[in-house]
Enzyme design. Sequence first.
Site, PDB file in Angstrom:
ATOM      1  N   SER A  41       1.102  -1.178  -0.061  1.00 37.60           N
ATOM      2  CA  SER A  41      -0.078   0.159   0.171  1.00 37.60           C
ATOM      3  C   SER A  41       0.633   1.392  -0.045  1.00 37.60           C
ATOM      4  CB  SER A  41      -1.047   0.110   1.239  1.00 37.60           C
ATOM      5  OG  SER A  41      -1.383   1.112   1.599  1.00 37.60           O
ATOM      6  N   THR A  50      -9.075  -1.163   4.348  1.00 33.96           N
ATOM      7  CA  THR A  50      -9.493  -1.808   2.738  1.00 33.96           C
ATOM      8  C   THR A  50      -9.513  -3.581   2.602  1.00 33.96           C
ATOM      9  OG1 THR A  50      -7.822  -1.379   1.011  1.00 33.96           O
ATOM     10  CG2 THR A  50      -6.623  -2.354   2.879  1.00 33.96           C
ATOM     11  N   LYS A 105     -13.812  -4.115   3.559  1.00 26.01           N
ATOM     12  CA  LYS A 105     -14.212  -2.841   3.800  1.00 26.01           C
ATOM     13  C   LYS A 105     -15.857  -3.011   4.434  1.00 26.01           C
ATOM     14  CE  LYS A 105     -11.349  -0.397   0.134  1.00 26.01           C
ATOM     15  NZ  LYS A 105     -11.990   0.713  -0.732  1.00 26.01           N
ATOM     16  N   ASP A 160     -14.038   6.590  -0.467  1.00 23.08           N
ATOM     17  CA  ASP A 160     -13.782   6.755  -1.732  1.00 23.08           C
ATOM     18  C   ASP A 160     -14.897   7.212  -1.929  1.00 23.08           C
ATOM     19  OD1 ASP A 160     -11.815   4.611  -1.952  1.00 23.08           O
ATOM     20  OD2 ASP A 160     -12.423   3.163  -1.655  1.00 23.08           O
ATOM     21  N   GLY A 171     -18.234  -2.187 -13.870  1.00 26.14           N
ATOM     22  CA  GLY A 171     -17.488  -3.407 -12.395  1.00 26.14           C
ATOM     23  C   GLY A 171     -19.568  -2.666 -11.073  1.00 26.14           C
ATOM     24  N   ALA A 172     -19.406  -3.508 -10.936  1.00 27.23           N
ATOM     25  CA  ALA A 172     -20.515  -3.465 -10.099  1.00 27.23           C
ATOM     26  C   ALA A 172     -20.071  -4.428  -8.622  1.00 27.23           C
ATOM     27  CB  ALA A 172     -21.969  -4.027  -9.770  1.00 27.23           C
ATOM     28  N   GLY A 173     -18.646  -3.762  -8.181  1.00 26.04           N
ATOM     29  CA  GLY A 173     -17.208  -4.670  -7.127  1.00 26.04           C
ATOM     30  C   GLY A 173     -17.832  -3.006  -6.015  1.00 26.04           C
ATOM     31  N   ALA A 202     -15.746   0.271  -5.497  1.00 23.32           N
ATOM     32  CA  ALA A 202     -15.140   0.452  -5.774  1.00 23.32           C
ATOM     33  C   ALA A 202     -16.344   1.190  -6.791  1.00 23.32           C
ATOM     34  CB  ALA A 202     -14.225   0.563  -7.120  1.00 23.32           C
ATOM     35  N   TYR A 210      -5.221   2.240 -11.051  1.00 25.29           N
ATOM     36  CA  TYR A 210      -3.847   2.821 -10.790  1.00 25.29           C
ATOM     37  C   TYR A 210      -2.812   1.719 -10.640  1.00 25.29           C
ATOM     38  CZ  TYR A 210      -3.987   2.502  -6.086  1.00 25.29           C
ATOM     39  OH  TYR A 210      -3.806   1.969  -4.626  1.00 25.29           O
ATOM     40  N   GLY A 248      -6.424   6.140 -11.978  1.00 24.07           N
ATOM     41  CA  GLY A 248      -7.377   6.459 -10.231  1.00 24.07           C
ATOM     42  C   GLY A 248      -6.129   6.543  -9.996  1.00 24.07           C
TER      43      GLY A 248
HETATM   44  P1  NAP Z   1     -14.334  -5.627  -5.795  1.00 23.65           P
HETATM   45  O1  NAP Z   1     -14.921  -5.715  -5.028  1.00 23.65           O
HETATM   46  O2  NAP Z   1     -13.565  -7.625  -5.643  1.00 23.65           O
HETATM   47  O3  NAP Z   1     -14.879  -5.922  -7.357  1.00 23.65           O
HETATM   48  C1  NAP Z   1     -14.476  -6.003  -8.507  1.00 23.65           C
HETATM   49  C2  NAP Z   1     -15.200  -5.654 -10.282  1.00 23.65           C
HETATM   50  O4  NAP Z   1     -14.110  -6.590 -11.459  1.00 23.65           O
HETATM   51  C3  NAP Z   1     -16.417  -7.007 -10.204  1.00 23.65           C
HETATM   52  O5  NAP Z   1     -17.540  -5.681 -10.815  1.00 23.65           O
HETATM   53  C4  NAP Z   1     -15.783  -7.657 -11.601  1.00 23.65           C
HETATM   54  O6  NAP Z   1     -16.807  -8.248 -12.157  1.00 23.65           O
HETATM   55  C5  NAP Z   1     -15.124  -7.185 -12.347  1.00 23.65           C
HETATM   56  N1  NAP Z   1     -13.717  -8.118 -12.764  1.00 23.65           N
HETATM   57  C6  NAP Z   1     -12.844  -8.826 -12.218  1.00 23.65           C
HETATM   58  N2  NAP Z   1     -12.787 -10.109 -13.257  1.00 23.65           N
HETATM   59  C7  NAP Z   1     -13.362  -9.774 -14.339  1.00 23.65           C
HETATM   60  C8  NAP Z   1     -13.275  -9.664 -15.184  1.00 23.65           C
HETATM   61  N3  NAP Z   1     -11.935 -10.542 -16.269  1.00 23.65           N
HETATM   62  N4  NAP Z   1     -13.744  -9.058 -16.455  1.00 23.65           N
HETATM   63  C9  NAP Z   1     -14.672  -8.608 -16.432  1.00 23.65           C
HETATM   64  N5  NAP Z   1     -15.080  -8.284 -15.475  1.00 23.65           N
HETATM   65  C10 NAP Z   1     -14.181  -8.577 -13.979  1.00 23.65           C
HETATM   66  O7  NAP Z   1     -12.883  -5.195  -6.552  1.00 23.65           O
HETATM   67  P2  NAP Z   1     -13.137  -3.560  -5.729  1.00 23.65           P
HETATM   68  O8  NAP Z   1     -12.909  -3.291  -4.490  1.00 23.65           O
HETATM   69  O9  NAP Z   1     -14.578  -2.619  -6.738  1.00 23.65           O
HETATM   70  O10 NAP Z   1     -12.100  -3.007  -6.807  1.00 23.65           O
HETATM   71  C11 NAP Z   1     -11.863  -2.769  -7.749  1.00 23.65           C
HETATM   72  C12 NAP Z   1     -10.391  -2.015  -8.230  1.00 23.65           C
HETATM   73  O11 NAP Z   1     -10.868  -0.332  -8.299  1.00 23.65           O
HETATM   74  C13 NAP Z   1      -9.206  -2.130  -7.870  1.00 23.65           C
HETATM   75  O12 NAP Z   1      -8.482  -1.939  -9.003  1.00 23.65           O
HETATM   76  C14 NAP Z   1      -8.991  -1.595  -6.748  1.00 23.65           C
HETATM   77  O13 NAP Z   1      -7.728  -1.476  -7.145  1.00 23.65           O
HETATM   78  C15 NAP Z   1      -9.603   0.026  -7.523  1.00 23.65           C
HETATM   79  N6  NAP Z   1      -9.888   0.416  -6.433  1.00 23.65           N
HETATM   80  C16 NAP Z   1      -9.327   2.101  -6.752  1.00 23.65           C
HETATM   81  C17 NAP Z   1      -9.418   2.747  -5.355  1.00 23.65           C
HETATM   82  C18 NAP Z   1      -8.724   4.764  -5.969  1.00 23.65           C
HETATM   83  O14 NAP Z   1      -8.495   5.205  -4.734  1.00 23.65           O
HETATM   84  N7  NAP Z   1      -8.554   4.685  -7.216  1.00 23.65           N
HETATM   85  C19 NAP Z   1     -10.398   2.925  -4.269  1.00 23.65           C
HETATM   86  C20 NAP Z   1     -11.151   1.701  -4.321  1.00 23.65           C
HETATM   87  C21 NAP Z   1     -10.161   0.888  -5.541  1.00 23.65           C
HETATM   88  P3  NAP Z   1     -18.058  -9.793 -11.118  1.00 23.65           P
HETATM   89  O15 NAP Z   1     -18.944  -8.780 -10.589  1.00 23.65           O
HETATM   90  O16 NAP Z   1     -18.673  -9.946 -12.435  1.00 23.65           O
HETATM   91  O17 NAP Z   1     -16.816 -10.432 -10.165  1.00 23.65           O
END
Ligand code: NAP
Length: 279
Positions: free
Chosen positions: A20, A66, A70, A107, A132-134, A136, A223, A244
């Site tokens: 981190s 993190t 979360k 966030d 996306g739907a996680g 972030a 990022y 990001g």
């Molecule tokens: P998460 O909750 O695990 O969600 C992951 C997302 O990616 C879901 O929508 C998932 O789809 C999709 N995904 C994963 N593998 C895929 C693939 N092969 N093809 C298509 N879609 C795929 O993760 P998160 O916490 O949202 O984090 C996502 C990203 O955001 C990470 O890289 C993280 O480092 C970044 N982030 C950045 C910040 C910042 O401050 N810049 C803050 C938070 C997070 P499914 O639902 O179909 O699995």
Amino acid sequence: MTVTAGTRVLALLGDPVAHSASPMIQNAAFQRTGVDGVYVAVRCAADDLIGFMKGLARAGGGGNVTLPHKEKAASLLDQRTEAVRRTGACNTFWGDEAGRLHGDNTDVAGFRRAVRGFLGRDPKGARVLLLGAGGAARAALLGLVEGGVDEVLVYNRTQERARAIARRIGGDRARVAASLRALEGEDFDLVVNATRLGLEPSDPTPLDLAVLQRAGAAMDVVYGRHVTAFVASAKAAGVRATDGLEMLVQQGAASFERWWGTDAPIDDMRRAIEAVAVA
Ligand code: NAP
């Protein structure tokens, strides 16, 4: 900076945390502003989360949470901000004099401030595609709705998750795209990648922006030390794009403001992260 017995301890809790950038960003900010705090990263198992959060907060400190904790952190709080309630996630915590545990999801503010900086204004009246739907994506969707978007089309590999966040957070502003094909020929002011794709340098882009009729701008929440696949694909299609990193700085700044009640030194935080990103 001298660490004494009175120094507040702020900790990043997650697993993994070893890579981190938050300790560098926050300690640079603490040093610049002269606040009496130290920021550390602690690898923490789910069962230990409650002990760390309560213990640190009761000792006058706090911290960040993190992956993968979360959502669990949100469930442990005594006082939740609107951002925590609506996204179901907490990334920042602190305590009060009565011993209650407070939490926010910065966030949301981080995304909103980064979008505002990138576009030069809030996305008011904009038509946005959100990939996306996680976690972030939930923060981004709330930030977009709070920023006054006209409509957000959500596309996710697992459609049911897209439906759930559109319903829960987007309300009447969000719709779900059934497939990538259905996006062909569409027109958006902004396209946001909030999937994980791009984290690894070998990842493909989640969408070739050339299939759209128009994308006004593209923003990645991902990022890394490399150019993300989404940013590369946007630039190849002639679309203005950013990754990001600024969201990361801005969510850290919003956390700093929660702990210290004073403005964060954004430029120092940005410089600290750039030093890590190019190291
Ligand atoms: P998460 O909750 O695990 O969600 C992951 C997302 O990616 C879901 O929508 C998932 O789809 C999709 N995904 C994963 N593998 C895929 C693939 N092969 N093809 C298509 N879609 C795929 O993760 P998160 O916490 O949202 O984090 C996502 C990203 O955001 C990470 O890289 C993280 O480092 C970044 N982030 C950045 C910040 C910042 O401050 N810049 C803050 C938070 C997070 P499914 O639902 O179909 O699995």
